[in-house]
Design an enzyme around this catalytic site. Structure first.
Site, PDB file in Angstrom:
ATOM      1  N   GLY A 242       2.776 -14.838  -5.145  1.00 30.31           N
ATOM      2  CA  GLY A 242       2.688 -15.751  -4.009  1.00 30.31           C
ATOM      3  C   GLY A 242       3.860 -15.722  -3.058  1.00 30.31           C
ATOM      4  N   PRO A 278       4.301 -10.492  -8.311  1.00 28.72           N
ATOM      5  CA  PRO A 278       4.200 -10.344  -6.863  1.00 28.72           C
ATOM      6  C   PRO A 278       3.177  -9.278  -6.486  1.00 28.72           C
ATOM      7  CG  PRO A 278       6.150  -9.219  -7.661  1.00 28.72           C
ATOM      8  CD  PRO A 278       5.537  -9.916  -8.852  1.00 28.72           C
ATOM      9  N   GLY A 279       2.401  -9.553  -5.468  1.00 33.36           N
ATOM     10  CA  GLY A 279       1.473  -8.545  -4.936  1.00 33.36           C
ATOM     11  C   GLY A 279       1.894  -8.236  -3.520  1.00 33.36           C
ATOM     12  N   ARG A 280       1.503  -9.162  -2.636  1.00 32.89           N
ATOM     13  CA  ARG A 280       1.779  -9.035  -1.204  1.00 32.89           C
ATOM     14  C   ARG A 280       3.241  -8.693  -0.917  1.00 32.89           C
ATOM     15  NH1 ARG A 280      -1.237 -12.042   2.396  1.00 32.89           N
ATOM     16  NH2 ARG A 280      -1.947 -13.365   0.698  1.00 32.89           N
ATOM     17  N   TYR A 321      -9.227 -15.196   7.003  1.00 31.43           N
ATOM     18  CA  TYR A 321      -8.194 -16.241   6.932  1.00 31.43           C
ATOM     19  C   TYR A 321      -7.561 -16.550   8.289  1.00 31.43           C
ATOM     20  CZ  TYR A 321      -7.816 -14.119   2.177  1.00 31.43           C
ATOM     21  OH  TYR A 321      -8.041 -13.584   0.947  1.00 31.43           O
ATOM     22  N   CYS A 346     -20.844  -5.425  13.925  1.00 27.72           N
ATOM     23  CA  CYS A 346     -21.708  -6.403  14.613  1.00 27.72           C
ATOM     24  C   CYS A 346     -21.431  -7.820  14.147  1.00 27.72           C
ATOM     25  CB  CYS A 346     -23.167  -6.084  14.340  1.00 27.72           C
ATOM     26  SG  CYS A 346     -23.556  -4.402  14.702  1.00 27.72           S
ATOM     27  N   GLU A 347     -20.230  -8.276  14.285  1.00 29.60           N
ATOM     28  CA  GLU A 347     -19.851  -9.648  13.943  1.00 29.60           C
ATOM     29  C   GLU A 347     -18.808 -10.091  14.961  1.00 29.60           C
ATOM     30  OE1 GLU A 347     -21.078 -11.384  11.306  1.00 29.60           O
ATOM     31  OE2 GLU A 347     -22.119  -9.689  10.396  1.00 29.60           O
ATOM     32  N   TYR A 375      -4.175  -6.724   0.548  1.00 28.18           N
ATOM     33  CA  TYR A 375      -5.476  -7.350   0.780  1.00 28.18           C
ATOM     34  C   TYR A 375      -6.145  -6.757   2.021  1.00 28.18           C
ATOM     35  CZ  TYR A 375      -3.232 -10.337  -2.604  1.00 28.18           C
ATOM     36  OH  TYR A 375      -2.564 -10.769  -3.720  1.00 28.18           O
TER      37      TYR A 375
END
Ligand code: PLP
Length: 417
Positions: A242, A278-280, A321, A346-347, A375
């Site tokens: 985090g 930790p990732g991010r 997000y 197409c969004e 991510y």
């Protein structure tokens, strides 16, 4: 513009380390994820340096970026892995990480995943419910094992971050509530195939204020004392991941040292091994998503658009997000224009930036969507029949293809007429 040691303009062209992004696009095509190996190394070393006074073990959270070369680079630096599924466990093992350096998490593990983790010999499984403890006990018994397990606690701390990435609040699905712990402890006494070795938490992602960790760690410590008093030999306290990164130069992340300053004095006296996940923090700013401008257009309100060849299928964070990503023209332009950078999907949510001042690039030029290491590729999809992009890793002036671009044949290979 994001200040980066690894993505910089040289002679008015954006480079990754010593390699021009324009050359990479010419060789490998676009969209293309470009990862700086040196950036990964620097982030990992900064993290390790901050916590060097604390006996700890860093388990890179593979969910942030599961490319084998990324996992492998961090493993070479001594990291273990935090995995969340059989697929992530397989990836970590394929990347050469030893099973005893892998911890297996997940709020809904299937029986076959528990079997795979136990047979692989992971360091521990993290259990998130009473039912899951019973399932692990039964499966470990069938395999003739005693499973090392940590309990994931929900500390009921609502960290200030995007609501979709807060996980330590008791209204969320994660972990076991404090109030349920007496029941957990009495259940554990009746489960012969489980050895409780750790307590774990993860309060969310992109948390800027160290005080949330302090509040949650205090709760973890109270539970640690309670479990020791009951005779459980807790060896590991897992604080989760985090830790924040800077996506927007106007909102710089709190330096990791400030987290260490608060956490080390709380954790050091306990004589246990602390685990971080930790990732991010390790990967977000190590990669950019390189994309080519297909068309420039404006609508009746004179709003300008850059229509690019990457979209939410490669980087869904802005759509999911409302995340901020810096977008930089690969060729430096003195002049800038205010535009939306949008993809071909197409969004309406298929955008990277809205009303952003960007170098006045022309059609056919390249843009770099910064901070695309976490991510991003892992959340990629084939929506709209899109092919997953190639990925390269740069180390100084060396370039390595670390994921081939998907082909049309691969798009349908598992389907039957
Ligand atoms: N650990 C757990 C259990 C997680 O769920 C996550 C992210 O969702 C992480 C670690 C990594 O979080 P981050 O990338 O914010 O460090």
């Amino acid at each position: 513009m994001l200040d980066s040691n690894f993505f910089r303009y040289t002679a008015a062209k954006l480079h990754c380390d010593k390699v021009s992004l324009e050359e990479l696009a010419a060789t490998f095509g676009t969209p293309l994820f470009v990862t700086s190996r040196r950036s990964l190394i620097e982030s990992c070393q900064t993290f390790e340096h901050a916590f060097k006074e604390l006996p700890h073990f860093t388990c890179y959270s593979v969910k942030a970026n599961f490319n084998l070369a990324v996992i492998g680079t961090l493993a070479e630096l001594g990291c273990g892995c935090d995995v969340n599924s059989a697929g992530e466990l397989y990836r970590a093992l394929q990347a050469g990480v030893a099973a005893e350096k892998i911890i297996f998490a997940g709020v809904g593990k299937r029986a076959d995943e528990i079997v795979y983790a136990l047979e692989s010999g992971v360091l521990m499984l993290k259990a998130e419910s009473l039912s899951e403890l019973q399932a692990i006990n039964r499966i470990a018994g069938e395999l003739g094992q005693r499973a090392a397990v940590a309990i994931r606690i929900n500390p009921n701390v609502t960290a200030e971050t995007h609501p979709y990435i807060t996980t330590g609040d008791s209204k969320e699905k994660f972990g076991i509530d404090e109030a349920e712990l007496p029941e957990v402890f009495s259940l554990l006494a009746s489960l012969p195939h489980i050895k409780l070795v750790g307590l774990d938490m993860h309060i969310g992602s992109q948390i800027f204020d160290p005080e949330y960790y302090v509040a949650a760690t205090m709760k973890l410590l109270a539970m640690f004392k309670a479990s020791r008093a009951l005779g459980f030999a807790i060896e590991f306290l897992d604080i989760g991941g985090g830790f924040p990164v800077t996506y927007d130069p106007l909102k710089p992340a709190t330096p990791i040292e400030q987290f260490a300053e608060k956490l080390i004095p709380m954790l050091q006296p306990l004589g246990v091994k602390v685990i971080f996940e930790p990732g991010r923090y390790l990967v977000a700013n190590a990669s950019v998503l390189l994309t080519r401008i297909l068309y420039k257009k404006s609508n009746h309100t004179k709003k300008q658009f850059f229509v690019v060849d990457a979209g939410m299928t490669e980087l869904i964070r802005p759509a999911l997000y409302q995340s901020h990503h810096e977008v930089q023209s690969v060729t430096f332009h003195e002049e800038s224009i205010v535009a939306d950078v949008v993809g071909p999907i197409c969004e309406s949510s298929d955008f990277f930036a809205r009303q952003r001042s960007i170098g006045a690039a022309e059609e056919g030029e390249l843009l770099a969507v910064m901070s695309s290491g976490a991510y991003a590729a892992v959340m990629g999809s084939n929506y709209n029949g899109r092919l997953r992009p190639a990925e390269v890793m740069v180390d100084g002036s060396e370039v390595r293809l670390i994921r081939k671009r998907e082909t049309l044949e691969q798009l349908v290979q598992n389907e039957l007429l």
